[in-house]
Scaffold this active site. Sequence first.
Site, PDB file in Angstrom:
ATOM      1  N   SER A  49      31.481  40.819  38.317  1.00  0.00           N
ATOM      2  CA  SER A  49      30.308  39.949  38.450  1.00  0.00           C
ATOM      3  C   SER A  49      29.984  39.157  37.178  1.00  0.00           C
ATOM      4  O   SER A  49      28.817  38.964  36.850  1.00  0.00           O
ATOM      5  CB  SER A  49      29.095  40.756  38.928  1.00  0.00           C
ATOM      6  OG  SER A  49      29.363  41.324  40.195  1.00  0.00           O
ATOM      7  N   ASN A  89      40.451  35.070  39.269  1.00  0.00           N
ATOM      8  CA  ASN A  89      41.217  35.719  40.341  1.00  0.00           C
ATOM      9  C   ASN A  89      40.688  35.198  41.671  1.00  0.00           C
ATOM     10  O   ASN A  89      39.594  35.565  42.093  1.00  0.00           O
ATOM     11  CB  ASN A  89      41.024  37.243  40.227  1.00  0.00           C
ATOM     12  CG  ASN A  89      41.658  38.001  41.380  1.00  0.00           C
ATOM     13  OD1 ASN A  89      42.450  37.441  42.141  1.00  0.00           O
ATOM     14  ND2 ASN A  89      41.311  39.281  41.515  1.00  0.00           N
ATOM     15  N   TRP A  90      41.481  34.333  42.307  1.00  0.00           N
ATOM     16  CA  TRP A  90      41.005  33.699  43.548  1.00  0.00           C
ATOM     17  C   TRP A  90      41.210  34.586  44.771  1.00  0.00           C
ATOM     18  O   TRP A  90      40.868  34.190  45.891  1.00  0.00           O
ATOM     19  CB  TRP A  90      41.694  32.342  43.734  1.00  0.00           C
ATOM     20  CG  TRP A  90      41.111  31.259  42.850  1.00  0.00           C
ATOM     21  CD1 TRP A  90      40.031  31.383  42.015  1.00  0.00           C
ATOM     22  CD2 TRP A  90      41.562  29.902  42.723  1.00  0.00           C
ATOM     23  NE1 TRP A  90      39.778  30.190  41.380  1.00  0.00           N
ATOM     24  CE2 TRP A  90      40.697  29.255  41.798  1.00  0.00           C
ATOM     25  CE3 TRP A  90      42.588  29.169  43.294  1.00  0.00           C
ATOM     26  CZ2 TRP A  90      40.844  27.922  41.441  1.00  0.00           C
ATOM     27  CZ3 TRP A  90      42.741  27.831  42.936  1.00  0.00           C
ATOM     28  CH2 TRP A  90      41.876  27.208  42.021  1.00  0.00           C
ATOM     29  N   LYS A  91      41.831  35.746  44.591  1.00  0.00           N
ATOM     30  CA  LYS A  91      42.025  36.700  45.704  1.00  0.00           C
ATOM     31  C   LYS A  91      42.566  35.976  46.943  1.00  0.00           C
ATOM     32  O   LYS A  91      43.389  35.083  46.826  1.00  0.00           O
ATOM     33  CB  LYS A  91      40.717  37.437  45.998  1.00  0.00           C
ATOM     34  CG  LYS A  91      40.089  38.017  44.738  1.00  0.00           C
ATOM     35  CD  LYS A  91      38.960  38.946  45.013  1.00  0.00           C
ATOM     36  CE  LYS A  91      38.327  39.382  43.691  1.00  0.00           C
ATOM     37  NZ  LYS A  91      37.322  40.397  43.855  1.00  0.00           N
ATOM     38  N   GLY A 106      32.308  42.157  42.636  1.00  0.00           N
ATOM     39  CA  GLY A 106      31.804  41.500  43.845  1.00  0.00           C
ATOM     40  C   GLY A 106      30.456  42.014  44.321  1.00  0.00           C
ATOM     41  O   GLY A 106      30.036  41.735  45.441  1.00  0.00           O
ATOM     42  N   GLY A 160      36.142  36.924  39.517  1.00  0.00           N
ATOM     43  CA  GLY A 160      36.446  36.719  40.934  1.00  0.00           C
ATOM     44  C   GLY A 160      35.580  35.615  41.511  1.00  0.00           C
ATOM     45  O   GLY A 160      35.866  34.418  41.372  1.00  0.00           O
ATOM     46  N   GLY A 161      34.476  35.999  42.138  1.00  0.00           N
ATOM     47  CA  GLY A 161      33.604  35.066  42.856  1.00  0.00           C
ATOM     48  C   GLY A 161      33.257  33.802  42.074  1.00  0.00           C
ATOM     49  O   GLY A 161      33.341  32.688  42.597  1.00  0.00           O
ATOM     50  N   GLU A 216      41.315  46.426  44.014  1.00  0.00           N
ATOM     51  CA  GLU A 216      41.440  46.196  45.465  1.00  0.00           C
ATOM     52  C   GLU A 216      42.826  46.594  45.956  1.00  0.00           C
ATOM     53  O   GLU A 216      42.986  47.055  47.092  1.00  0.00           O
ATOM     54  CB  GLU A 216      41.118  44.726  45.790  1.00  0.00           C
ATOM     55  CG  GLU A 216      39.609  44.475  45.701  1.00  0.00           C
ATOM     56  CD  GLU A 216      39.211  43.051  45.364  1.00  0.00           C
ATOM     57  OE1 GLU A 216      40.047  42.147  45.446  1.00  0.00           O
ATOM     58  OE2 GLU A 216      38.037  42.853  44.991  1.00  0.00           O
ATOM     59  N   HIS A 257      45.097  45.788  40.291  1.00  0.00           N
ATOM     60  CA  HIS A 257      43.701  45.437  40.590  1.00  0.00           C
ATOM     61  C   HIS A 257      43.103  46.514  41.496  1.00  0.00           C
ATOM     62  O   HIS A 257      43.785  47.058  42.371  1.00  0.00           O
ATOM     63  CB  HIS A 257      43.639  44.052  41.266  1.00  0.00           C
ATOM     64  CG  HIS A 257      42.241  43.536  41.367  1.00  0.00           C
ATOM     65  ND1 HIS A 257      41.375  43.955  42.354  1.00  0.00           N
ATOM     66  CD2 HIS A 257      41.558  42.659  40.593  1.00  0.00           C
ATOM     67  CE1 HIS A 257      40.207  43.347  42.173  1.00  0.00           C
ATOM     68  NE2 HIS A 257      40.294  42.550  41.119  1.00  0.00           N
ATOM     69  N   GLU A 270      37.605  46.759  34.600  1.00  0.00           N
ATOM     70  CA  GLU A 270      36.787  46.280  35.709  1.00  0.00           C
ATOM     71  C   GLU A 270      36.160  47.469  36.432  1.00  0.00           C
ATOM     72  O   GLU A 270      36.800  48.087  37.291  1.00  0.00           O
ATOM     73  CB  GLU A 270      37.655  45.504  36.700  1.00  0.00           C
ATOM     74  CG  GLU A 270      38.347  44.317  36.099  1.00  0.00           C
ATOM     75  CD  GLU A 270      38.697  43.304  37.176  1.00  0.00           C
ATOM     76  OE1 GLU A 270      38.101  42.230  37.167  1.00  0.00           O
ATOM     77  OE2 GLU A 270      39.527  43.616  38.038  1.00  0.00           O
TER      78      GLU A 270
HETATM   79  C1  PEP Z   1      37.658  40.758  40.261  1.00  0.00           C
HETATM   80  O1  PEP Z   1      37.971  40.818  41.423  1.00  0.00           O
HETATM   81  O2  PEP Z   1      38.541  40.937  39.407  1.00  0.00           O
HETATM   82  C2  PEP Z   1      36.269  40.521  39.919  1.00  0.00           C
HETATM   83  C3  PEP Z   1      35.855  40.818  38.733  1.00  0.00           C
HETATM   84  O3  PEP Z   1      35.459  39.993  40.905  1.00  0.00           O
HETATM   85  P1  PEP Z   1      33.922  39.478  40.751  1.00  0.00           P
HETATM   86  O4  PEP Z   1      33.875  38.614  39.519  1.00  0.00           O
HETATM   87  O5  PEP Z   1      33.639  38.730  41.992  1.00  0.00           O
HETATM   88  O6  PEP Z   1      33.082  40.703  40.578  1.00  0.00           O
END
Ligand code: PEP
Length: 249
Positions: free
Chosen positions: A211, A9-11, A171, A232-233, A95, A93, A165
């Site tokens: 993470s 997920n590149w957000k 994050g 994500g990251g 966010e 999601h 999640e």
């Molecule tokens: C996400 O946003 O779906 C996520 C899991 O982010 P991260 O891996 O950065 O925690």
Amino acid sequence: MRTPIIAGNWKMHKTIEEAIDELKKLQPLVKDTTNEVVIYPSFFAVKPCIDTIQGSNISVGVQNMHFEEEGAYTGEVSPKMVGEITRHVLIGHSERRQYYNETDETVNNKMKAAIAHGLCPTLCIGETLEQREAEKTLEIIRTQLGSGLDGFDADKMKDVVIAYEPIWAIGTGKTATKETAQEVHANIRMLLKELFGEETAEKTRILYGGSVKPANIVELMSMDDIDGGLIGGASLKADVFSDIVNFNL
Ligand code: PEP
């Protein structure tokens, strides 16, 4: 046997040019995997990314959509528009729930719209730190899963993926331990069994997100009910993400 999905997920990261560059680096690095690989770039980059990955084993999807076919919804993208270019869509999601008023009801409307348009939605659910500390995790998961999938039957579940999640792990660098994640994943599978029967519960992929990185993917994937990751990251750099995709149990 559930084929693992490793999704990035590149957000709100990467311009079109940056997204294309990263995908070009990623393609050769993941070409031999038998896992499903899906990247969710920003809306603008979706079509150029789809053009870039033609002929590769990577899929590209969108991070959100509206539930209405069309109408006066400035700034929104409809399921019909999504369906013109891809089948993959993230729904609910955390966010979006946190910053854009996404509710269990809008999530359910989006899930229904996704299926009506032949899309493959990934329904994201997860508890806050406060809810976990109050020992409400399983209750929250039951509510989010039940309302997100309200009106669904086994047939509609064929293309649905669930992503657990925990918000406190997104994050933050804090990953749920493999045991903590497995406990919730097993619970989700039990709820799916209650709702749709054993066969659907056994077939549905349940991804973990929060993470995930090359250092913890193996232990997470060694758990019975963890069928992949939503990342994500650590999905932003092809060399790091490909190490996750190419994990070896
Ligand atoms: C996400 O946003 O779906 C996520 C899991 O982010 P991260 O891996 O950065 O925690």
